[in-house]
Design an enzyme around this catalytic site. Structure first.
Site, mmCIF file in Angstrom:
data_model
loop_
_atom_site.group_PDB
_atom_site.id
_atom_site.type_symbol
_atom_site.label_atom_id
_atom_site.label_comp_id
_atom_site.label_asym_id
_atom_site.label_seq_id
_atom_site.Cartn_x
_atom_site.Cartn_y
_atom_site.Cartn_z
ATOM 1 N N ARG A 17 62.271 27.854 27.314
ATOM 2 C CA ARG A 17 61.686 26.554 26.979
ATOM 3 C C ARG A 17 62.686 25.416 27.122
ATOM 4 O O ARG A 17 62.307 24.283 27.415
ATOM 5 C CB ARG A 17 61.165 26.574 25.536
ATOM 6 C CG ARG A 17 59.936 27.446 25.319
ATOM 7 C CD ARG A 17 59.485 27.383 23.876
ATOM 8 N NE ARG A 17 60.511 27.881 22.970
ATOM 9 C CZ ARG A 17 60.477 27.764 21.643
ATOM 10 N NH1 ARG A 17 59.468 27.139 21.068
ATOM 11 N NH2 ARG A 17 61.443 28.262 20.895
ATOM 12 N N LYS B 251 69.140 42.949 20.706
ATOM 13 C CA LYS B 251 68.953 43.437 19.336
ATOM 14 C C LYS B 251 68.620 42.264 18.405
ATOM 15 O O LYS B 251 69.052 41.132 18.664
ATOM 16 C CB LYS B 251 70.189 44.197 18.865
ATOM 17 C CG LYS B 251 71.464 43.340 18.694
ATOM 18 C CD LYS B 251 71.526 42.685 17.331
ATOM 19 C CE LYS B 251 72.629 41.664 17.255
ATOM 20 N NZ LYS B 251 72.632 40.919 15.985
ATOM 21 N N ASP C 58 71.040 40.032 10.762
ATOM 22 C CA ASP C 58 71.251 39.833 12.201
ATOM 23 C C ASP C 58 72.615 40.386 12.603
ATOM 24 O O ASP C 58 72.698 41.173 13.557
ATOM 25 C CB ASP C 58 71.120 38.357 12.562
ATOM 26 C CG ASP C 58 71.332 38.121 14.051
ATOM 27 O OD1 ASP C 58 70.404 38.378 14.824
ATOM 28 O OD2 ASP C 58 72.435 37.678 14.424
#
Length: 310
Positions: free
Chosen positions: A37, A90, A168
């Site tokens: 985007r 991941k 994360d």
């Protein structure tokens, strides 16, 4: 053989820092397109959606998906449905169920699906795995602490539901743990610290055991400044094993063990090419299951607000 025509989807920080250099250095791949985007890659066609890219360039053989996990399922399904091979950054998805669905679809289409765990490819991980297979493990302690402002500046998606927050980076430690332990571990308790203005945790304290009742503790924190800490230590019958610097250095009782100079992302792309050549997939969900278990069992503790700029 001709190079694999590869497209990249999601041209953000991780794509520019790791994926693009690794692709450029691997003769098995030819980067032919990008979809994002907000950014493109100089010298190749750019599209704002994966659907537009796949329609315009049917010669694409494989795609690497580097967008946030909340948006990865639809992109992966579109690519697999178009008979493309898929590399998942991941974590492989926002939920376990959607990744299982992608694996089923890939099998039916004959596409290779790679749920990549880059920290498993750190230089010392295989040596640590071999060592632990040869000894009796008594306990394991993980300390994975870093500065979110340095690694994820102004990235709001990581604080949203599904963005995982401190998991994360923490899932990198879990991906190593699940690879090097000889037996499966099970989460027994967890404490998760959520900033009062965020939907994802900033810290976590996890306690596991395995079938032999070995104590395994993992401490994750995103508020550490200065030197970053990515360490896994194990007390064993053969001495204390220390896997440090995110899996790139190994020592036993303080004595350094020689390891290779392997780099993580180039190794990932070698693995992806090998999977495609063999017509195989590699979709290990063990690290993501541990994260899901933490959200299931974890005690939620509300802490002070977090702002990207201190």
């Amino acid at each position: 053989m001709s190079p694999i025509n590869l497209a990249i989807v999601g041209v953000g920080k991780i794509a520019r820092d790791q994926h693009l250099p690794s692709i450029a250095s691997n003769p098995d791949f030819r980067l032919v397109a990008a979809a994002s985007r907000h950014g493109g890659v100089e010298g190749i066609p750019h599209y704002t959606t994966i659907e537009a890219m796949l329609e315009a360039m049917p010669s694409i053989d494989a795609v690497s998906l580097c967008m946030p996990p909340q948006f990865r399922y639809d992109a992966a399904r579109a690519a697999i449905s178009a008979n493309k091979h898929v590399f998942l950054e991941k974590p492989p998805g926002a939920t376990l169920s959607e990744v299982v669905d992608l694996e089923t679809l890939a099998t039916s289409k004959g596409s290779s699906l790679f749920a990549s765990w880059h920290s498993r490819y750190a230089a010392a991980v295989e040596a640590a795995r071999s060592f632990l297979a040869s000894v009796e493990i008594q306990s394991v302690h993980i300390v994975w602490k870093e500065d979110v402002r340095h690694w994820h500046p102004n990235q709001e998606w990581i604080w949203q539901a599904g963005g995982l927050g401190v998991f994360d980076p923490g899932i990198n430690a879990l991906s190593i743990l699940t690879h090097i332990l000889p037996s499966a571990a099970f989460l027994r308790s967890a404490k998760l610290e959520f900033p009062e203005n965020r939907q994802a945790p900033i810290a976590a304290d996890l306690h596991f055991t395995d079938a032999a009742n070995i104590n395994i503790r993992a401490e994750f924190d995103w508020r550490q400044t200065g030197e970053q800490t990515w360490d896994i230590k194990a007390n064993t019958s053969g001495g204390e094993m220390a896997l440090a610097r995110g899996g790139s250095a190994l020592s036993i009782d303080g004595a350094a063990i020689f390891v290779s100079s392997q780099e993580e992302y180039p190794a990932l792309y070698r693995r992806f090419a090998d999977l495609i050549a063999k017509g195989e997939s590699d979709v290990d969900l063990a690290p993501l299951r541990h994260v899901a278990d933490a959200f299931l069992l974890g005690e939620r503790i509300v802490v002070e607000p977090f702002y990207d700029r201190a």
